[in-house]
Design a protein around this motif. Structure first.
Motif, PDB file in Angstrom:
ATOM      1  N   LYS A 175       1.189   9.508  -5.723  1.00  0.00           N
ATOM      2  CA  LYS A 175       1.565  10.839  -5.283  1.00  0.00           C
ATOM      3  C   LYS A 175       2.604  11.384  -6.329  1.00  0.00           C
ATOM      4  O   LYS A 175       2.812  12.318  -6.661  1.00  0.00           O
ATOM      5  CB  LYS A 175       2.090  10.909  -3.678  1.00  0.00           C
ATOM      6  N   GLU A 178       0.550   3.883  -2.769  1.00  0.00           N
ATOM      7  CA  GLU A 178       0.194   5.525  -2.561  1.00  0.00           C
ATOM      8  C   GLU A 178       1.462   6.498  -2.813  1.00  0.00           C
ATOM      9  O   GLU A 178       1.227   7.492  -3.356  1.00  0.00           O
ATOM     10  CB  GLU A 178       0.078   5.621  -1.046  1.00  0.00           C
ATOM     11  N   ARG A 188       0.778  -1.145  -0.024  1.00  0.00           N
ATOM     12  CA  ARG A 188      -0.165   0.128  -0.054  1.00  0.00           C
ATOM     13  C   ARG A 188       1.009   1.201   0.017  1.00  0.00           C
ATOM     14  O   ARG A 188       0.348   2.271  -0.845  1.00  0.00           O
ATOM     15  CB  ARG A 188      -0.982  -0.072   1.172  1.00  0.00           C
TER      16      ARG A 188
END
Length: 143
Positions: free
Chosen positions: A128, A124, A120
């Motif tokens: 970004k 993520e 995860r």
């Protein structure tokens, strides 16, 4: 000269499109490599946690079985001295089921903490990074 590219740093305005594209390519390669390292580390950690959870759950089953086999015989015989045999067996059996259930809950919570085995943080982080790249390219495209 910079250690990364082997070229002398020049202001962005003085660099050709080809040089800027090459720098972007180098930076993207480095970024993807770093994100893959993060994903690998995260998956290893989740794998270890899943292994611990599976080990504790397996140990709970084995302990419940061995404990049941040994203690049932001894405890039922001991309680049968003061209670009817069926009552002694019911008390000891209920206790073993309770202990096994507690061990199962502990092992199950360890397994749930490791699922889903997706990196995860890396996903993520990559999202970004892509957002920052998009915003940067929009800003430079307008200039």
């Amino acid at each position: 000269m910079t250690a990364q590219t082997g070229r002398s740093p020049a202001p962005v305005e003085d660099r050709s499109i080809a040089q800027l594209v090459q720098d972007l390519s180098d930076q993207m390669r480095r970024l993807v490599r770093d994100e893959l390292r993060l994903a690998t580390a995260e998956l290893k950690a989740k794998g270890r946690r899943a292994g611990v959870g599976a080990g504790v759950t397996g140990a709970a089953g084995v302990l419940a079985l061995l404990g049941g086999a040994t203690l049932v015989a001894a405890a039922v015989l001991a309680l049968a001295l003061v209670l009817p045999g069926w009552a002694a067996a019911l008390i000891i059996g209920g206790f073993l089921v309770l202990v096994g259930g507690i061990a199962l809950l502990v092992g199950g919570s360890q397994l749930k903490a490791a699922i889903p085995p997706l990196p995860r943080e890396a996903v993520e982080g990559m999202a970004k990074d892509m957002q920052v790249i998009r915003e940067g390219s929009r800003r430079h495209g307008r200039a």
